[in-house]
Design an enzyme around this catalytic site. Structure first.
Site, short mmCIF file in Angstrom:
data_model
loop_
_atom_site.label_atom_id
_atom_site.label_comp_id
_atom_site.label_asym_id
_atom_site.label_seq_id
_atom_site.Cartn_x
_atom_site.Cartn_y
_atom_site.Cartn_z
N ASP A 183 0.68 -1.23 0.26
CA ASP A 183 -0.55 -0.02 0.06
C ASP A 183 0.88 1.10 -0.70
O ASP A 183 2.23 0.79 -0.46
CB ASP A 183 -0.90 0.17 1.04
CG ASP A 183 -2.54 0.95 0.81
OD1 ASP A 183 -2.35 1.51 -0.32
OD2 ASP A 183 -2.77 -0.18 1.86
N ASP A 238 -9.76 3.44 -3.46
CA ASP A 238 -10.19 2.50 -3.25
C ASP A 238 -11.64 2.42 -4.07
O ASP A 238 -12.15 3.47 -4.14
CB ASP A 238 -10.74 2.60 -1.79
CG ASP A 238 -9.22 1.95 -0.78
OD1 ASP A 238 -8.77 1.73 -2.09
OD2 ASP A 238 -9.04 1.91 -0.12
#
Length: 680
Positions: A183, A238
């Site tokens: 991430d 996202d």
């Protein structure tokens, strides 16, 4: 980036505390290469044929817990093992799913005295290696998560890998990890390419084959440089379990087709299929379009609670074969006019998969040709419907009436055995399925022969809910319908006088036979709307019924801001410090439709980004009248006061309010249609 229940923390996760030099990183324990040693960025068209580690030659398939559990207590060893069991028991493993991936919150908040990561003892009492061993015993693979920063994305702030790349990579390898999602939170402003290349080198140094997933949200255009760094890279922020979010992400990912190929894939984020925020029609679109885009297929729903419909979608092997085709081509957009999308994907066997995708809120005819999709000219073609699992012949037209938010997925080939299959027939609807209770609306249906051979003994029927009167005004049967011709039927549709406003399902069906006698049955669902004529004078639109509504995060809210999660979680509509009592709160991408009935002349509002997101958010507002854009604002930011917008909607049957993301992705795009009125 973490998909949190709300997005208020995203920017704080990425705040820049100061750029660290490569020397500081090495002092912290990393052996990062100097910036001068990093490979030069490559354009999408110049990407390597496959990623350097030789893995993921087709898009990875598996599971990730985040979309269904976030960091809740239910994410634990029992769940992970249960998913592995279900992969085997339900045939998902045999269908191609192999990775069972852990996301954030698997680790303890601090490293141990040796600087090593440790599993959360409550969630994973036996450690990660034991979980990996169990997953491997099922013939599956285990994935894990960390961030290319000092901490991960969860609000607790678990240890990230920045400065610990080689140690953490070796620890993952020792545990038996097969896949790493890396991430981008708390990255301290360090160059993205440097951070992700360092972890690539660290994974390679372990000697263990580990698929490498770069999750930097598309901020640094990884499709231009990451083909020899990772196996896949996120192209967007996202995803959330909503039509607006899925649609926005799909639109961002589609233009990047040239960057994808064996071993290096565009990743538009995980699947939401089965999480409950969309209809099964929308989930089939989600799964279809991810497959056409050669995207990773990572299940994001808790399969222990999944419905039979969810398993049916996720296990459709004909659609999976589109995603997993070894040629590795991502589908390209042929057209996208008025929400009618045609996307074609070249397959290794020479066939083409054509997705006919309907973005709009009502059924639409979407059409192309076999030649436009890239096939050679031929007398006829075979055409396989990958959701209906039926094969037809076509003279060259690739066409269907596609339900609202639906996708028809067709595999078309220049096959000399086309005559062995019955002709394809397109079922069509002409007319406006908006009708007031107790009144009659005219509709016209068609059954068109697309095949090279004639359709015999053709009949059609139109059915609706109990109490509706549906009457044919012209013939519903024909002995023969030749190639390119149609059986056309006129109908009267009358809902009962007491029918409530809302959406009702109608079905157009047809039966026919091929020249060889093969019987074909086909049907198309579409929706009729029982509407109420708007009252005379000026009305607040938040007080009137909506024909349809979608919002990128959370539902469309009446007289409050969006809130972005559950219904009713918003605040008073506030733009630039001014509070408004009436209006709609939405999150980009958003569309809300209202019935005007040709009786209204103007829509007015004060619009802007709601104050609840601080300084964040950029949006643009549009007003459409029967498919024509009649007003727009351009891009608005949170720093701006409420802006007036006025639109002439004279004569329009439907008024559509649209909010886009302003062209920079959907981060904190809380948009207010304040003081929203329609004059009739």
């Amino acid at each position: 980036m973490r998909h949190l229940p709300t997005r208020t923390t995203r920017t704080s996760h990425r705040r820049v505390i100061g750029a660290l030099t490569a020397g500081l990183l090495c002092a912290a324990g990393a052996t990062a290469p100097a910036m001068a040693d990093s490979p030069a960025p490559a354009t999408a068209t110049a990407a390597a044929p496959q990623s350097g580690n030789g893995l993921a030659l087709t898009p990875p398939m598996g599971f990730n817990n985040w979309n269904s559990t976030h960091c809740r207590a239910e994410f634990n060893e029992s769940m992970v093992k249960g998913i592995a069991d279900i992969f085997v028991e339900k045939g998902l493993k045999d269908a191609g799913y192999q990775y069972v991936n852990l996301d954030d919150c698997w680790a303890k908040p601090q490293r141990n005295a040796d600087g090593k990561l440790e599993a959360d003892p409550v969630r994973f009492p036996n450690g990660i290696k034991a979980v990996a061993d169990y997953v491997h015993s099922k013939g599956l693979k285990l994935g894990i998560y960390t961030s290319a920063g000092t901490k991960t994305c969860d609000s607790v702030g678990l240890p990230g890998a920045l400065g610990h790349e080689y140690s953490d990579a070796q620890q993952f390898a020792d545990w038996g990890v097969d896949y790493l999602k890396y991430d981008n939170c708390n990255n301290q402003g360090v160059d993205a390419k440097l951070r992700y290349t360092t972890m690539r080198d660290a994974l390679e140094a372990t000697g263990r084959p580990i698929v490498y997933s770069i999750c930097e949200w598309g901020e640094n255009k990884p499709w231009e440089w990451a083909a020899d760094v990772g196996n896949l890279w996120r192209t967007t922020g996202d995803i959330s379990d909503s039509w607006g979010s899925m649609l926005s992400i799909m639109k961002q990912n589609l233009p990047l087709a040239s960057a994808a190929g064996p071993g290096h894939w565009n990743d538009p984020d995980m699947l939401e299929v089965g999480n409950g925020g969309m209809t099964d029609t929308e989930y089939r679109t989600h799964f279809s379009m991810w497959s056409v885009m050669a995207a990773p297929l990572l299940i994001g729903s808790d399969l222990r609670k999944a419905t039979p419909e969810t398993f049916e979608i996720l296990s459709n092997r004909e659609v999976i074969a589109v995603d997993q085709d070894p040629l590795g081509k991502q589908g390209t957009v042929l057209s996208s006019t008025d929400g009618r999308w045609v996307v074609a994907k070249e397959m290794k066997d020479g066939s083409r998969v054509v997705a006919l995708f309907n973005e709009s809120g009502s059924a639409q005819r979407i059409s192309t040709t076999a030649e436009a999709a890239g096939l050679p000219r031929a007398a006829a073609y075979t055409m396989r419907d990958l959701w209906e699992h039926a094969t037809y012949n076509t003279a060259g037209t690739v066409s269907a009436t596609v339900p609202a938010h639906g996708t028809v997925l067709l595999r078309v080939a220049a096959d000399r055995k086309w005559a062995a299959h019955p002709p394809a027939a397109e079922l069509g609807l002409n007319g406006n399925p908006l009708v007031e209770a107790g009144r009659t609306a005219p509709l016209t249906t068609t059954v068109t022969d697309l095949g090279r051979t004639p359709a015999k003994r053709v009949s059609t029927a139109l059915t609706g809910p109990s109490g509706w009167q549906i009457k044919a005004l012209s013939p519903t049967r024909s002995a023969t319908v030749p190639t390119g011709e149609a059986l056309t039927t006129r109908w009267q549709v009358t809902p009962p006088a007491g029918a409530a406003t809302g959406t009702y399902d109608l079905t157009l069906s047809a039966q026919y036979r091929s020249p060889a006698g093969t019987r074909v049955r086909s049907s198309v669902p579409f929706q009729a709307h029982v509407v109420v004529a708007p009252p005379a004078g000026s009305s607040y639109l938040s007080d009137l019924p909506q024909l349809s509504a979608s919002s990128g995060w959370g539902p469309v809210e009446k007289d409050t801001s969006n809130g972005e999660s559950n219904a009713g979680d918003g605040n008073p509509l506030t733009i630039g410090g001014t509070v408004f009592a009436k209006g709609l709160g939405v999150h980009a991408q958003s569309t809300v439709e209202f019935y005007a009935g040709g009786a209204c002349d103007a829509v007015t509002a004060q619009v802007g980004v709601d104050d609840e997101k601080g300084a964040k958010g950029t949006v643009a507002f549009e007003i459409w009248a029967d498919g024509t854009k009649v007003a727009s604002t351009g891009v608005l930011t949170n720093a701006m006061a409420a802006q007036p917008i006025t639109a002439d909607v004279s004569g329009a049957q439907v008024v559509r309010l649209v909010v886009t993301d302003g062209g920079d992705g959907v981060d904190s795009d809380h948009a207010d249609w304040a003081d929203l009125r329609m004059g009739c």
